[in-house]
Design an enzyme around this catalytic site. Structure first.
Site, PDB file in Angstrom:
ATOM      1  N   ASP A  35       1.108  -1.314   0.043  1.00  0.00           N
ATOM      2  CA  ASP A  35      -0.273   0.355   0.045  1.00  0.00           C
ATOM      3  C   ASP A  35       0.714   0.974   0.511  1.00  0.00           C
ATOM      4  OD1 ASP A  35      -2.131   1.700   0.478  1.00  0.00           O
ATOM      5  OD2 ASP A  35      -2.829   0.956   2.302  1.00  0.00           O
ATOM      6  N   ASP A  36       0.704   1.838  -0.618  1.00  0.00           N
ATOM      7  CA  ASP A  36       1.616   3.570  -1.525  1.00  0.00           C
ATOM      8  C   ASP A  36       3.078   3.383  -1.347  1.00  0.00           C
ATOM      9  OD1 ASP A  36      -0.937   4.299  -0.488  1.00  0.00           O
ATOM     10  OD2 ASP A  36      -0.181   5.491   0.309  1.00  0.00           O
ATOM     11  N   CYS A  75      -6.158   3.616  -3.281  1.00  0.00           N
ATOM     12  CA  CYS A  75      -6.467   2.383  -2.765  1.00  0.00           C
ATOM     13  C   CYS A  75      -7.919   2.299  -3.624  1.00  0.00           C
ATOM     14  CB  CYS A  75      -6.213   2.730  -1.204  1.00  0.00           C
ATOM     15  SG  CYS A  75      -5.054   3.156  -0.325  1.00  0.00           S
ATOM     16  N   ARG A  79      -7.703  -1.413  -5.993  1.00  0.00           N
ATOM     17  CA  ARG A  79      -7.753  -2.906  -5.755  1.00  0.00           C
ATOM     18  C   ARG A  79      -8.905  -3.436  -6.247  1.00  0.00           C
ATOM     19  NH1 ARG A  79      -5.056  -3.284  -0.269  1.00  0.00           N
ATOM     20  NH2 ARG A  79      -4.442  -0.805  -0.522  1.00  0.00           N
ATOM     21  N   LYS A 132      -5.186  -5.944   3.847  1.00  0.00           N
ATOM     22  CA  LYS A 132      -6.229  -4.826   3.733  1.00  0.00           C
ATOM     23  C   LYS A 132      -7.490  -4.810   2.476  1.00  0.00           C
ATOM     24  CE  LYS A 132      -6.040   0.304   2.099  1.00  0.00           C
ATOM     25  NZ  LYS A 132      -5.583   0.857   2.587  1.00  0.00           N
ATOM     26  N   HIS A 134     -11.007  -2.899   1.945  1.00  0.00           N
ATOM     27  CA  HIS A 134     -10.676  -1.268   1.478  1.00  0.00           C
ATOM     28  C   HIS A 134     -11.808  -1.404  -0.133  1.00  0.00           C
ATOM     29  CE1 HIS A 134      -9.220   2.844   1.478  1.00  0.00           C
ATOM     30  NE2 HIS A 134     -10.433   2.608   1.954  1.00  0.00           N
ATOM     31  N   SER A 157      -8.441   1.119   5.470  1.00  0.00           N
ATOM     32  CA  SER A 157      -7.137   2.291   5.560  1.00  0.00           C
ATOM     33  C   SER A 157      -6.955   2.136   7.495  1.00  0.00           C
ATOM     34  CB  SER A 157      -7.184   4.097   5.116  1.00  0.00           C
ATOM     35  OG  SER A 157      -6.843   3.187   3.611  1.00  0.00           O
ATOM     36  N   HIS A 214       1.730   1.873   4.129  1.00  0.00           N
ATOM     37  CA  HIS A 214       0.596   2.787   4.023  1.00  0.00           C
ATOM     38  C   HIS A 214       0.674   3.736   5.324  1.00  0.00           C
ATOM     39  CE1 HIS A 214      -3.292   5.003   4.484  1.00  0.00           C
ATOM     40  NE2 HIS A 214      -3.553   5.314   3.219  1.00  0.00           N
ATOM     41  N   ASP A 266      -0.832  -0.940  -5.437  1.00  0.00           N
ATOM     42  CA  ASP A 266      -1.161  -0.093  -5.219  1.00  0.00           C
ATOM     43  C   ASP A 266      -1.845   1.570  -6.006  1.00  0.00           C
ATOM     44  OD1 ASP A 266      -0.938   1.227  -2.508  1.00  0.00           O
ATOM     45  OD2 ASP A 266      -3.237   1.030  -2.132  1.00  0.00           O
ATOM     46  N   ASN A 267      -0.205   1.806  -5.325  1.00  0.00           N
ATOM     47  CA  ASN A 267      -0.336   2.739  -6.270  1.00  0.00           C
ATOM     48  C   ASN A 267       1.160   3.968  -5.604  1.00  0.00           C
ATOM     49  OD1 ASN A 267      -3.032   4.094  -3.748  1.00  0.00           O
ATOM     50  ND2 ASN A 267      -1.082   4.832  -3.977  1.00  0.00           N
ATOM     51  N   LYS A 287       1.025   9.241  -5.030  1.00  0.00           N
ATOM     52  CA  LYS A 287       0.330   8.695  -4.701  1.00  0.00           C
ATOM     53  C   LYS A 287      -0.847  10.085  -5.364  1.00  0.00           C
ATOM     54  CE  LYS A 287      -3.491   7.319  -1.080  1.00  0.00           C
ATOM     55  NZ  LYS A 287      -3.138   7.287   0.600  1.00  0.00           N
TER      56      LYS A 287
END
Ligand code: MG
Length: 448
Positions: A35-36, A75, A79, A132, A134, A157, A214, A266-267, A287
């Site tokens: 994540d991130d 996010c 996903r 996660k 989301h 998150s 994240h 994810d980004n 992001k």
């Protein structure tokens, strides 16, 4: 007697060590989704002080993709894109009203969407989600309503506090609130290893979307104050350890050869948090933006039985493509009653041909921001990498970059390349005709 006892022991050792390794059987799939995590945050993607020996080895034994895109720069839509092979604009998972889902959201991934988990489950796969989610925290949107046999993780998150703090769930039950976030990476890893052990006798799909890195950042004691990169480095180095444990578990259970493991993010990095955010390396922004730094993510595929070791693919690929790729490799039928945005990457993975992805559309906040076709990328709209709030900038004429010559998107070619501008504009017009309106899932408040 002794001999048969010995033979029996040998057989039982064989049964425990050699799980689902028949080459005729379809492969297992493991998707490790950070994540991130930024494009520049791994040793094998050029970071000078974050140490990632397990990922570096995974890349050396597998295949690195240097132009691999997530489905959206935040996010929730990212996903949704990975799990359905559809741009989130098609199922209401990107919105002009709210950027992502929140603990007071009433929407989520619609039931009529077909996820990778549903597709593989129908084809005899065990399916597990650890991490996660989301994509909606209400029961009808949780992983087990979308094709997963089991779920362990944080449903949104880790900065989304509601009264009681961030929850940890097993199945549909909250088992810890507030969750001790210092140990989530470790506990996700233990769950993933258990899932592999439990399901080694049959094909399986393990989807492992990490909560980290994240913000707020948390790390377990063993990795605290260890990385030369500081806290962010500690967190990424623990994720690297986690990857090593998953790969070890595959080996130990005899599943290594026939398991396709995908590692990606994810980004891009959350740059507004400065030292606590990651790095997009040589790419522009991060992001929340559709510049390369928001959309291009560090990606590694590993599948010892099939993927040639130490290879690099510089052509385009996307998390959107996992759906068609896995379906092909598992012998599963893709849904035909809807538009998919998923390409089968098999030829490129096996080193037998080019990546079929020639075009990538970039959406955020319910709006088409740009497109890449071949080496050229056009921006209709852009956002600067600041904390959510500033209005986007409209570009007329659009910005045009050659992202192979200029991955940092510094030199606008719009005035010099009117024919390319027109070609990309035509691709946009054609694409827009395929997009039908969908209910905005991110704007639905909780029903009382
Ligand atoms: Mg993210």
């Amino acid at each position: 007697m002794f001999r048969s006892l010995l033979f029996g022991t040998f057989l039982s050792i064989l049964a425990t060590q050699t799980c689902f390794a028949d080459k005729q059987q379809p492969p297992n799939f493991v998707v490790i989704f950070c994540d991130d995590l930024g494009y520049g945050d791994l040793g094998c993607f050029g970071h000078p002080t974050i140490r990632t020996p397990n990922l570096d080895r995974m890349a050396a034994e597998g295949q690195k993709w240097s132009s691999f895109y997530c489905a959206a720069p935040v996010c929730t839509p990212s996903r949704a894109g990975l799990l359905t092979g559809r741009l989130p604009i098609r199922n209401g998972m990107t919105s002009a009203k709210r950027v992502v889902l929140f603990p007071n959201s009433g929407g989520g991934l619609p039931a009529e969407e077909v996820t990778i988990a549903e597709l593989l489950k129908e084809n005899g796969y065990a399916t597990g989600c650890v991490g996660k989610w989301h994509l909606g925290h209400l029961p009808q949107f949780l992983p087990m309503a979308h094709g997963f046999d089991s779920y362990y993780g944080i449903p949104y998150s880790n900065d989304m506090h509601k009264p009681g703090g961030v929850p940890l769930m097993r199945g549909q039950e909250v088992i810890e609130q507030p969750v001790d976030q210092r140990t989530v990476t470790k506990r996700y890893t233990e769950e993933a290893v258990k899932f592999i052990e439990t399901n080694r006798e049959r094909p399986f799909f393990l989807y492992m979307p990490h909560t980290m890195p994240h913000i707020p950042l948390y790390v377990s004691e063993a990795f605290t104050d260890e990385s030369p990169r500081g806290l962010y480095g500690d967190v990424v180095e623990e994720l690297d350890w986690s990857v090593g444990e998953v790969l070890k578990a595959l080996k130990k259970n005899g599943c290594d050869e026939n398991t396709l493991v995908v590692f990606t993010s994810d980004n891009g990095p959350w740059l507004s948090f400065r030292l606590e955010g990651g790095s997009a390396g040589l790419l522009r922004a991060g992001k929340g933006t559709t510049f390369e730094g928001g959309m291009r993510v560090p990606t590694i595929f590993r599948w010892p039985a099939k993927i040639p070791a130490g290879t690099l693919v510089t052509e385009m690929g996307s998390t959107l493509d996992l759906m068609a790729t896995f379906a092909h490799l598992a012998g599963a039928e893709l849904p035909t009653d809807r538009t998919l945005d998923s390409e089968d990457l098999t030829p490129a993975l096996l080193g037998e041909g080019a990546s079929p992805r020639e075009t990538m559309f970039f959406y955020t906040r319910g709006e088409l921001y740009g497109v890449r076709q071949g080496p050229y990328k056009l921006h209709l709209w852009t956002r600067e990498p600041v904390r959510y709030g500033r209005p986007p900038i409209k570009h007329d004429p659009p910005l045009l970059y050659h992202v192979e010559h200029d991955p940092g998107e510094q030199f606008d070619l719009a005035a010099k390349k009117p024919e390319v501008l027109k070609q990309l504009q035509d691709a946009i017009n054609k694409h827009i005709e395929t997009v039908e309106p969908a209910v905005d899932q991110l704007a639905i408040p909780v029903q009382k």
